[in-house]
Design a protein around this motif. Structure first.
Motif, PDB file in Angstrom:
ATOM      1  N   LEU A  58      -7.698  -0.532   4.744  1.00 11.09           N
ATOM      2  CA  LEU A  58      -9.112  -0.445   4.390  1.00 11.09           C
ATOM      3  C   LEU A  58      -9.890  -1.441   5.253  1.00 11.09           C
ATOM      4  CD1 LEU A  58      -8.893  -0.367   0.484  1.00 11.09           C
ATOM      5  CD2 LEU A  58      -9.205   1.582   2.019  1.00 11.09           C
ATOM      6  N   PRO A  59     -11.134  -1.122   5.590  1.00 12.70           N
ATOM      7  CA  PRO A  59     -11.935  -2.081   6.355  1.00 12.70           C
ATOM      8  C   PRO A  59     -12.305  -3.283   5.478  1.00 12.70           C
ATOM      9  CG  PRO A  59     -13.287  -0.225   5.693  1.00 12.70           C
ATOM     10  CD  PRO A  59     -11.877   0.121   5.310  1.00 12.70           C
ATOM     11  N   PRO A  60     -12.410  -4.493   6.061  1.00  9.70           N
ATOM     12  CA  PRO A  60     -12.777  -5.672   5.269  1.00  9.70           C
ATOM     13  C   PRO A  60     -14.083  -5.488   4.509  1.00  9.70           C
ATOM     14  CG  PRO A  60     -12.079  -6.313   7.474  1.00  9.70           C
ATOM     15  CD  PRO A  60     -12.189  -4.821   7.483  1.00  9.70           C
ATOM     16  N   GLU A  61     -14.985  -4.699   5.079  1.00  8.17           N
ATOM     17  CA  GLU A  61     -16.303  -4.513   4.472  1.00  8.17           C
ATOM     18  C   GLU A  61     -16.248  -3.881   3.086  1.00  8.17           C
ATOM     19  OE1 GLU A  61     -16.732  -5.053   8.759  1.00  8.17           O
ATOM     20  OE2 GLU A  61     -15.455  -3.793   7.497  1.00  8.17           O
ATOM     21  N   TYR A  80       1.365  -1.608   2.531  1.00 10.41           N
ATOM     22  CA  TYR A  80       1.070  -2.930   1.987  1.00 10.41           C
ATOM     23  C   TYR A  80      -0.165  -2.825   1.091  1.00 10.41           C
ATOM     24  CZ  TYR A  80       4.081  -4.189   5.880  1.00 10.41           C
ATOM     25  OH  TYR A  80       5.128  -4.257   6.754  1.00 10.41           O
ATOM     26  N   PHE A  81      -0.167  -3.640   0.071  1.00  8.47           N
ATOM     27  CA  PHE A  81      -1.296  -3.647  -0.846  1.00  8.47           C
ATOM     28  C   PHE A  81      -2.533  -4.135  -0.083  1.00  8.47           C
ATOM     29  CE2 PHE A  81      -3.969  -4.655  -4.364  1.00  8.47           C
ATOM     30  CZ  PHE A  81      -3.510  -3.896  -5.425  1.00  8.47           C
ATOM     31  N   PRO A  82      -3.623  -3.347  -0.030  1.00  7.67           N
ATOM     32  CA  PRO A  82      -4.803  -3.759   0.744  1.00  7.67           C
ATOM     33  C   PRO A  82      -5.404  -5.051   0.180  1.00  7.67           C
ATOM     34  CG  PRO A  82      -4.919  -1.430   0.150  1.00  7.67           C
ATOM     35  CD  PRO A  82      -3.806  -2.011  -0.639  1.00  7.67           C
ATOM     36  N   PRO A  83      -5.426  -6.135   0.957  1.00 14.88           N
ATOM     37  CA  PRO A  83      -5.932  -7.409   0.425  1.00 14.88           C
ATOM     38  C   PRO A  83      -7.409  -7.371   0.091  1.00 14.88           C
ATOM     39  CG  PRO A  83      -5.541  -7.571   2.796  1.00 14.88           C
ATOM     40  CD  PRO A  83      -4.972  -6.261   2.352  1.00 14.88           C
ATOM     41  N   ARG A  98       1.588   7.151  -5.422  1.00 14.65           N
ATOM     42  CA  ARG A  98       2.022   8.029  -4.323  1.00 14.65           C
ATOM     43  C   ARG A  98       1.684   7.433  -2.956  1.00 14.65           C
ATOM     44  NH1 ARG A  98       3.617  13.096  -6.059  1.00 14.65           N
ATOM     45  NH2 ARG A  98       3.123  13.552  -8.230  1.00 14.65           N
ATOM     46  N   ASN A  99       2.064   6.187  -2.749  1.00 10.73           N
ATOM     47  CA  ASN A  99       1.980   5.535  -1.458  1.00 10.73           C
ATOM     48  C   ASN A  99       3.368   5.018  -1.085  1.00 10.73           C
ATOM     49  OD1 ASN A  99      -0.915   5.331  -0.244  1.00 10.73           O
ATOM     50  ND2 ASN A  99      -1.206   5.067  -2.452  1.00 10.73           N
ATOM     51  N   GLN A 100       3.440   4.010  -0.229  1.00 11.27           N
ATOM     52  CA  GLN A 100       4.737   3.497   0.218  1.00 11.27           C
ATOM     53  C   GLN A 100       4.838   1.990  -0.001  1.00 11.27           C
ATOM     54  OE1 GLN A 100       5.627   5.058   4.232  1.00 11.27           O
ATOM     55  NE2 GLN A 100       4.048   6.600   3.869  1.00 11.27           N
ATOM     56  N   LEU A 101       4.208   1.502  -1.059  1.00 15.95           N
ATOM     57  CA  LEU A 101       4.207   0.072  -1.341  1.00 15.95           C
ATOM     58  C   LEU A 101       5.613  -0.399  -1.712  1.00 15.95           C
ATOM     59  CD1 LEU A 101       0.983  -0.148  -3.549  1.00 15.95           C
ATOM     60  CD2 LEU A 101       1.185  -0.510  -1.078  1.00 15.95           C
ATOM     61  N   SER A 102       6.079  -1.433  -1.054  1.00 16.72           N
ATOM     62  CA  SER A 102       7.401  -1.982  -1.376  1.00 16.72           C
ATOM     63  C   SER A 102       7.299  -3.265  -2.197  1.00 16.72           C
ATOM     64  CB  SER A 102       8.196  -2.247  -0.098  1.00 16.72           C
ATOM     65  OG  SER A 102       7.489  -3.137   0.749  1.00 16.72           O
ATOM     66  N   SER A 103       6.103  -3.825  -2.256  1.00 17.78           N
ATOM     67  CA  SER A 103       5.919  -5.051  -3.041  1.00 17.78           C
ATOM     68  C   SER A 103       4.492  -5.123  -3.544  1.00 17.78           C
ATOM     69  CB  SER A 103       6.247  -6.293  -2.210  1.00 17.78           C
ATOM     70  OG  SER A 103       5.344  -6.400  -1.122  1.00 17.78           O
ATOM     71  N   LEU A 124       8.414   0.096  -5.153  1.00 21.08           N
ATOM     72  CA  LEU A 124       8.441  -1.250  -5.717  1.00 21.08           C
ATOM     73  C   LEU A 124       9.810  -1.549  -6.316  1.00 21.08           C
ATOM     74  CD1 LEU A 124       4.977  -1.205  -7.545  1.00 21.08           C
ATOM     75  CD2 LEU A 124       5.508  -2.206  -5.303  1.00 21.08           C
ATOM     76  N   SER A 125      10.401  -2.655  -5.898  1.00 25.57           N
ATOM     77  CA  SER A 125      11.701  -3.057  -6.462  1.00 25.57           C
ATOM     78  C   SER A 125      11.555  -4.219  -7.448  1.00 25.57           C
ATOM     79  CB  SER A 125      12.664  -3.455  -5.332  1.00 25.57           C
ATOM     80  OG  SER A 125      12.110  -4.488  -4.546  1.00 25.57           O
ATOM     81  N   SER A 126      10.389  -4.830  -7.474  1.00 22.24           N
ATOM     82  CA  SER A 126      10.146  -5.922  -8.420  1.00 22.24           C
ATOM     83  C   SER A 126       8.648  -6.055  -8.651  1.00 22.24           C
ATOM     84  CB  SER A 126      10.717  -7.241  -7.882  1.00 22.24           C
ATOM     85  OG  SER A 126      10.046  -7.607  -6.684  1.00 22.24           O
ATOM     86  N   LEU A 127       8.289  -6.803  -9.699  1.00 28.55           N
ATOM     87  CA  LEU A 127       6.892  -7.095 -10.015  1.00 28.55           C
ATOM     88  C   LEU A 127       6.694  -8.604 -10.019  1.00 28.55           C
ATOM     89  CD1 LEU A 127       6.228  -4.665 -13.016  1.00 28.55           C
ATOM     90  CD2 LEU A 127       5.618  -4.308 -10.616  1.00 28.55           C
ATOM     91  N   PRO A 128       5.550  -9.088  -9.535  1.00 30.71           N
ATOM     92  CA  PRO A 128       5.314 -10.529  -9.577  1.00 30.71           C
ATOM     93  C   PRO A 128       5.016 -10.992 -11.010  1.00 30.71           C
ATOM     94  CG  PRO A 128       3.354  -9.408  -8.796  1.00 30.71           C
ATOM     95  CD  PRO A 128       4.414  -8.350  -8.935  1.00 30.71           C
ATOM     96  N   SER A 129       5.311 -12.240 -11.276  1.00 31.21           N
ATOM     97  CA  SER A 129       5.048 -12.759 -12.622  1.00 31.21           C
ATOM     98  C   SER A 129       3.563 -12.718 -12.959  1.00 31.21           C
ATOM     99  CB  SER A 129       5.580 -14.192 -12.730  1.00 31.21           C
ATOM    100  OG  SER A 129       4.946 -15.034 -11.768  1.00 31.21           O
ATOM    101  N   GLU A 130       2.708 -12.729 -11.910  1.00 31.86           N
ATOM    102  CA  GLU A 130       1.256 -12.723 -12.129  1.00 31.86           C
ATOM    103  C   GLU A 130       0.778 -11.438 -12.799  1.00 31.86           C
ATOM    104  OE1 GLU A 130       2.164 -15.797  -9.184  1.00 31.86           O
ATOM    105  OE2 GLU A 130       2.765 -13.691  -9.424  1.00 31.86           O
ATOM    106  N   ILE A 131       1.630 -10.428 -12.867  1.00 32.22           N
ATOM    107  CA  ILE A 131       1.237  -9.208 -13.575  1.00 32.22           C
ATOM    108  C   ILE A 131       0.849  -9.526 -15.013  1.00 32.22           C
ATOM    109  CG2 ILE A 131       3.538  -8.561 -14.444  1.00 32.22           C
ATOM    110  CD1 ILE A 131       1.211  -6.038 -12.817  1.00 32.22           C
ATOM    111  N   GLY A 132       1.406 -10.623 -15.535  1.00 35.44           N
ATOM    112  CA  GLY A 132       1.120 -11.022 -16.909  1.00 35.44           C
ATOM    113  C   GLY A 132      -0.301 -11.484 -17.140  1.00 35.44           C
ATOM    114  N   ARG A 133      -1.082 -11.700 -16.072  1.00 38.13           N
ATOM    115  CA  ARG A 133      -2.475 -12.123 -16.229  1.00 38.13           C
ATOM    116  C   ARG A 133      -3.407 -10.948 -16.532  1.00 38.13           C
ATOM    117  NH1 ARG A 133      -3.128 -16.106 -10.927  1.00 38.13           N
ATOM    118  NH2 ARG A 133      -1.450 -17.575 -11.449  1.00 38.13           N
ATOM    119  N   LEU A 134      -2.927  -9.747 -16.332  1.00 38.36           N
ATOM    120  CA  LEU A 134      -3.782  -8.569 -16.529  1.00 38.36           C
ATOM    121  C   LEU A 134      -3.782  -8.169 -18.001  1.00 38.36           C
ATOM    122  CD1 LEU A 134      -2.704  -6.476 -13.393  1.00 38.36           C
ATOM    123  CD2 LEU A 134      -4.414  -8.283 -13.563  1.00 38.36           C
TER     124      LEU A 134
END
Length: 844
Positions: A58-61, A80-83, A98-103, A124-134
């Motif tokens: 995605l464009p930064p804009e 990759y997850f678009p920052p 339906r993408n190719q995200l690995s993390s 995805l093979s794992s989830l970050p612990s930060e998922i708990g903030r949602l």
């Protein structure tokens, strides 16, 4: 749509015209590989749909779109997850399915306003612990990833109502899941779960629990605490407790079983061993050698004989396996009747006599028959009378076609040669059947023992009910046990039929022998299949089958679709004993409506069961008998006739209909064949209709394919035999009205659709957002005509040219396969019209 078109839309949206002050922008399904930076100028956007494109970044804009509450990026190529997304802190709904995200980066924890997060079908093979903030999440979709575990922080998402984990690699459940007490939908299907923790009982708000396609052998009794549960999906698990026969009865039966189980269960080791094969191959001698280790030359089996054999289990513990041996007579006249007693979750011994070369030809017939009615049950091939001739089968070929074959064993019943090995493989195979060591509710076990000790052949239902009541069962539990014992073959009781409801048959062999005695009767054979009621005393032993129950037994024969009562009320017609020769009758072959059923394997009895089911519509001959024979029949209803005939060699059933109401009579015929065909498993059955491009065209089309073509918008199909085009409407209208055809194709698609959701949750894949984050409008796989003509106009209210581009792109994408000359002409005309419209618009 290309980048220039997107830029033009953005430019229009920036203009002073309030029509273009966009809040919702749908750019899905346009083949976009990138977005222009100018997208960031649409600062009023709240919903942006970029699904089904080819975006990888995605464009930064895009980070300027701070008012976005819904962002849909499903079906793209993100690795990759678009920052840029992390700046969109007001997002409520985010779809990256339906993408190719690995993390998933830890920054996901910034999006604390999310209520819907869809990440299905990634890597995805794992989830970050930060998922708990949602903590505002109500729906989290992680289906079809590669997760082997979940982080403990998942337990902090206490507002979750829908958690979807289908198709991952979870072999156990994180205990933190059971803190999510507000869950109403939990999908754990398609994992490697071998057990379900007792803590599942904490999720008392669950309404739907999906456990399909796992390795569960037992369910914890704590499931009874899920008092709000309305749907429990258990398909494709090797369940022993509850057994499949209980699961089949539905949720209430499962709960009743689990509620009773803790009161002390008894482990039960029992299986059904079925001996099948042609007549006179030594099945009965083989059975006698297995059971008594003696050579007992017995007479030919009439119908089926049932006996019991107890063998030691292959364990150190002193356990027994009880095998109920069903020895089937091999005469062809019995084959249609045998299918009612060929059951799944059983062991089959297919006996072959090498000295008879004809038996080799019948092996495939029996293998297909076992597969059709016994499904995946293990099959042991037994070569009998080994000492007379030793001939091998092509086991490699057989196992490729029938992987359920355990092996080939050669024996001789006379001297016992080969039997130790045969007994050992039977024992091992039985022990590994999925229902072996099934826990039985103690009260149920006591009732069964009492019924088996009873010396009578049958009892009245009231007596059965009282026996159950004395063991503490209530009416609901009695009904469940009644159906369970019937499904197991312990008893025969058809409580859904008024005329059979009062008879509970304790010895199934007693009932089956009654059927086979009719088939063996010379009175019936010599009378063209007509069974006179006043001859039953000569056919049935009055001591075994007293006259007062004759009518009930005949109703049982009707229930098994073996015969039907004739109008004189004093006789039945046994369809399997009809003459095989087609009688003489007149038939007008002009203007016939033709329909076909093509089988890859045609079991015995399909056409005779059909005759019994439609007997009220059979045409009468001048002598007032029905116009039917063993391989066909003529039906008549309201001046319309149908000629239905089986061709065993071609494995084909042909239907010809003549008269004023062809479609109506065909609908009746198809309904009856659907009932019969649905009872046959693992057999490919194709409905076909003939091509009408010319009188003598030999082509037959697959009927359901034609329905799909029509539903996709095609107007004609090409005949593969002759260079002709056939109008679909002309071809199909004779068979069914269009509105009914659309209903039928809808039912086909519904059966074929794979639903990943198990609850009516906020988001369903492929939807188009209509404004509110909790409200979506489903998009169909194929756009409607209205959607085509307003493709862009409905999104941006843009110019006619843009709308036409959208129409053309959808039209080509939807109909350009298979490419034909007509399609090329259509596209050329469309391009020409587009050029004219462009010129006119420019001049304007």
């Amino acid at each position: 749509m290309d980048i220039d078109a997107v830029l033009q839309l953005i430019k229009d949206a920036k203009g002073g015209d309030s029509r273009f002050a966009l809040e919702s922008f749908n750019l899905s399904e346009n083949g976009l590989s990138s977005l222009p930076p100018e997208i960031g100028q649409l600062t009023k956007l709240t919903v942006l749909n970029l699904g089904k494109n080819q975006l990888s970044s995605l464009p930064p804009e895009i980070g300027r779109l701070t008012k976005l509450t819904g962002l849909y990026l499903y079906d793209n190529q993100f690795m990759y997850f678009p920052p840029e997304i992390f700046k969109l802190i007001n997002l409520i709904g985010l779809d990256l399915g339906r993408n190719q995200l690995s993390s998933l980066p830890s920054e996901i924890g910034r999006l604390t306003n999310l209520t819907v997060l869809d990440l299905k079908r990634n890597q995805l093979s794992s989830l970050p612990s930060e998922i708990g903030r949602l903590t505002n999440l109500t729906v989290l979709d992680l289906a079809w990833n590669r997760l082997s575990s979940l982080p403990p922080e998942i337990g902090k998402l206490t507002n979750l109502k829908g958690l979807y984990l289908y198709g991952n690699g979870l072999s156990y459940l994180s205990p933190e899941i059971f803190n999510l007490i507000n869950l109403t939908g939990l999908d754990l299907g398609g994992n490697g779960l071998s057990s379900l923790p007792s803590e599942i009982g904490k999720l008392t708000n669950l309404t739907v629990l999906d456990l399909r396609n796992n390795e569960l052998s037992t369910l914890p009794p704590e499931i009874v605490k899920l008092t709000n549960l309305k749907e429990l999906k258990l398909n494709n698990n090797p369940l022993k407790s509850p057994p499949p026969e209980i699961v089949k009865q539905g949720f209430e039966a499962i709960i009743e079983y689990l509620r009773e189980l803790p009161k002390k269960a008894l482990v039960h080791n029992e299986a059904k061993l079925l001996l099948v094969g042609q007549g006179d191959v030594g099945k009965t001698c083989l059975k006698n050698r297995l059971v008594s280790d003696e050579f007992i030359e017995d007479k030919t089996t009439q119908g089926v004989d049932i006996s019991e054999w107890k063998i030691a289990a292959p364990t150190a513990e002193k356990e027994d396996i009880k095998l109920n041996i069903w020895d089937f007579g091999g005469q062809e006249i019995y084959h249609a009747t045998h299918q009612f007693f060929l059951t799944k979750r059983s062991i089959y011994l297919l006996v072959w006599n090498a000295r008879k070369s004809k038996d080799y030809e019948h092996i495939y017939y029996w293998l297909h028959t076992i597969e059709a009615f016994g499904e995946d049950s293990p099959i042991i091939l037994v070569l009998s009378k080994l000492n007379e001739r030793d001939e091998d089968l092509n086991m490699k070929d057989l196992r490729e076609k029938f992987p359920q074959i355990v092996g080939l064993y050669k024996v001789d019943s006379e001297d016992g040669k080969g039997f130790p090995n045969l007994k050992e493989i039977i024992c091992q195979t039985a022990w590994h059947l999925p229902h072996m060591r099934t826990p039985w509710v103690k009260s149920w076990f006591k009732i069964r023992e009492q019924l088996e000790r009873d010396g009578r052949n049958w009892i009245e239902y009231n007596e059965f009910y009282q026996i159950c009541e004395k063991e503490g069962l209530n009416k609901k539990q009695i009904d469940i046990l009644d159906e369970y014992l019937h499904d197991l073959g312990v008893i025969i009781h058809f409580r859904d039929r008024l005329e059979l409801r009062n008879m509970v048959i304790l010895k199934p062999e007693w009932a089956t022998k009654a059927f086979y005695k009719i088939l063996d009767s010379p009175f019936v054979r010599n009378n063209r299949g007509i069974l006179l009621h006043n001859e039953l005393e000569q056919i049935w032993d009055n001591k075994v089958y007293p006259q007062e129950i004759h009518s009930t037994l005949l109703n049982l024969v009707n229930k098994f679709e073996l015969a039907y009562e004739l109008p004189d009320k004093g006789s039945h017609l046994v369809a399997e004993l009809l003459p095989s020769t087609e009688p003489e009758f007149n038939w007008d072959n002009t203007k016939n409506l033709r329909f076909y059923y093509s089988y890859d394997f045609l079991p015995a009895g399909v056409i005779t069961r059909f005759i019994v089911r439609v007997h009220q519509d059979l045409e009468r001959k001048p002598d007032d008998t029905h116009l039917c024979w063993r391989e066909g029949a003529v039906l008549q209803r309201e001046n319309t006739r149908a000629f239905v005939k089986v061709n065993p060699l071609e494995r084909l059933i042909e239907i010809k209909i003549n008269g004023n109401k062809k479609r109506e009579l065909l609908a009746i015929i198809r309904r009856e064949f659907d009932h019969i065909n649905n009872s046959i498993k693992k057999i490919k059955i194709i409905e076909e209709i003939p091509c009408n491009c010319s009188k003598d065209c030999p082509t037959r089309f697959k009927y359901k394919d034609l329905l799909k073509f029509e539903n996709a918008g095609f107007t004609n199909v090409d005949c593969p035999t002759k260079p002709e085009k056939v109008l679909l409407s002309v071809l199909l209208d004779g068979y069914e009205r269009k509105e009914n055809r659309m209903k039928e194709i809808g039912q086909i698609e519904k059966r074929n659709m794979h639903f990943e959701k198990v609850d009516t949750v906020i988001y369903t894949e492929g939807n188009t957002h209509t404004g509110d984050i909790n409200s979506f409008q489903l998009r169909s796989k194929k756009p409607t005509i209205q959607e085509k003509s307003h493709f862009l106009e409905s999104i941006t209210n843009s110019s006619t040219i843009a709308a036409f581009i959208g129409f053309l792109s959808v039209e080509i994408g939807t109909y350009f396969y298979p490419i034909t000359f007509n399609h090329l002409i259509s596209v050329a005309v469309a391009i020409f019209v587009f050029m004219i419209v462009s010129i006119l618009t420019k001049n304007r």
